[in-house]
Design an enzyme around this catalytic site. Structure first.
Site, short mmCIF file in Angstrom:
data_model
loop_
_atom_site.label_atom_id
_atom_site.label_comp_id
_atom_site.label_asym_id
_atom_site.label_seq_id
_atom_site.Cartn_x
_atom_site.Cartn_y
_atom_site.Cartn_z
N SER A 1 0.82 -1.21 0.00
CA SER A 1 0.00 0.00 0.00
C SER A 1 0.85 1.26 0.00
CB SER A 1 -0.87 -0.04 1.26
OG SER A 1 -1.30 1.25 1.60
N GLU B 1 0.46 3.48 1.87
CA GLU B 1 0.61 3.85 3.28
C GLU B 1 2.04 3.62 3.78
OE1 GLU B 1 -1.28 5.25 5.90
OE2 GLU B 1 -2.36 5.96 4.16
N TYR C 1 -0.96 0.69 10.54
CA TYR C 1 -1.21 -0.08 9.32
C TYR C 1 -0.04 0.06 8.34
CZ TYR C 1 -3.16 -1.31 4.77
OH TYR C 1 -3.36 -1.85 3.53
#
Ligand code: GDP
Length: 331
Positions: free
Chosen positions: A132, A134, A156
């Site tokens: 991701s 992220e 996360y």
């Protein structure tokens, strides 16, 4: 010739359901791992599940939790997949601050457990880890590519960074065909209803149908690089068909604001968005990473990856699908 066998974690999700279709269309036998706990959300797979030509013939579901390596090992050993797509995991960034331990258990250690199981197989499958954006946190460079420093700022993102780096380590140290798809936002009519694109397309369709008056949103200036989930699963598949394993950023390279999203969605139903949208601080994020923009050049050149729709077409197809859904519910 025997069908190629693929295994998917997260098969009941948006990407898992599109990937299943993609693989079945190409003659694969598809095996999905589904959570034993909780009610299984199978609505995205219903059309395949209810097709007697497909379910239990070409598509198989197995119960296995990510924290149950013995069961996963048994299934992987029995099925012996040639390709393994790891899409599962708690992916809500905000929620990961509330439940950091279980987020890291499933997203970080859960991925490592799967990699260990695959490494032990006599003929280890090719492995795709759905990573991701992220992992970049709030990046100081824009756009981001495969060489952008990893600097997550959420539990996360941190768990994904661990799993991403481990995937690389297994590739480099054990010579395995392990790849990371570093995914930016990807949407579709199957997107969860609390993500902003789907929240808006559903609201536009409901308002047009007279089922609702307005919708409350957070920051209208927030921007994202939004692609189409169907295109993303195509890239994931292409990644495992290459002669060499590698990591790829999957993104569109174009950023749009919530205002542009509203403009397109409400125009599709001939309404003016500013007559139906309220701003509610509850939906605002404390520090939104505005400069999140992916550079898909590597995927475009190496995989010859082409996207089938642009942002406007994507939002329009989502609105059209929500209108159809509402009409079906009426009858
Ligand atoms: P994310 O990028 O994974 O967080 O995907 P989301 O679809 O949840 O959010 C995308 C962007 O939309 C973020 O910048 C949010 O701040 C912004 N946004 C504005 N209003 C809303 C809203 O009502 N709901 C959500 N989910 N996001 C909103």
């Amino acid at each position: 010739m025997a069908a190629k066998i693929a295994m998917i974690t997260g098969i009941t999700g948006q990407d898992g359901s599109y990937l299943s279709e993609h693989l079945l269309e190409r003659g694969y036998e598809v095996h999905g791992l589904v959570r034993r706990s909780s009610t299984i959300e199978r609505s995205r797979l219903k059309h395949l599940y209810n097709d007697p030509e497909v379910y239990s013939r070409k598509l198989f579901l197995h119960y296995a939790d990510l924290d149950d390596p013995t069961t996963i090992r048994r299934i992987v050993t029995r099925v012996a997949p040639a390709e393994f797509y790891h899409l599962a995991g708690q992916s809500h960034v905000g929620l990961s601050f509330e439940i950091p331990e279980s987020t890291c258990d499933t997203t970080a250690i859960g991925t490592l457990r799967i990699m260990e199981i695959l490494r032990d197989q006599p003929d280890p499958p090719r492995f795709l880890h759905a990573s991701s954006r992220e992992i970049f946190g709030t990046p100081s460079v824009s756009p981001q590519d495969e060489n952008t420093p990893v600097n997550p700022n959420s539990p996360y993102g941190c768990a994904k960074a661990f799993a991403t780096q481990m995937t690389k380590i297994y590739r480099e140290s054990h010579g395995l065909f392990f790849c990371n798809a570093i995914c930016y936002n990807h949407e579709s009519p199957r997107r969860g209803e609390n993500f902003v694109t789907r929240k808006v397309t559903l609201a536009a369709a409901r308002i047009a149908a007279g089922q609702q008056e307005s919708v409350s949103l957070g920051d209208l200036d927030a921007c994202r690089d939004w692609g189409y989930a169907k295109d993303f699963v195509n890239a994931m598949w292409l990644m495992l068909q290459q002669s060499q394993p590698d990591d790829y950023v999957l993104a569109t390279g174009v950023s749009h604001s919530i205002r542009e999203l509203l403009e397109i969605a409400f125009s599709r139903v001939s309404l003016r968005w500013n007559e139906h949208v309220n701003v509610d601080d509850r939906f605002k994020r404390p520090a939104d990473p505005y400069q999140l923009l992916g550079d898909p050049s590597h995927a475009e050149s190496q995989l010859e990856w082409k996207r089938s729709v642009d942002f406007q077409q994507l939002i329009e197809l989502m609105v059209d699908s929500d209108i159809e859904r509402i009409q079906r519910q009426k009858h």
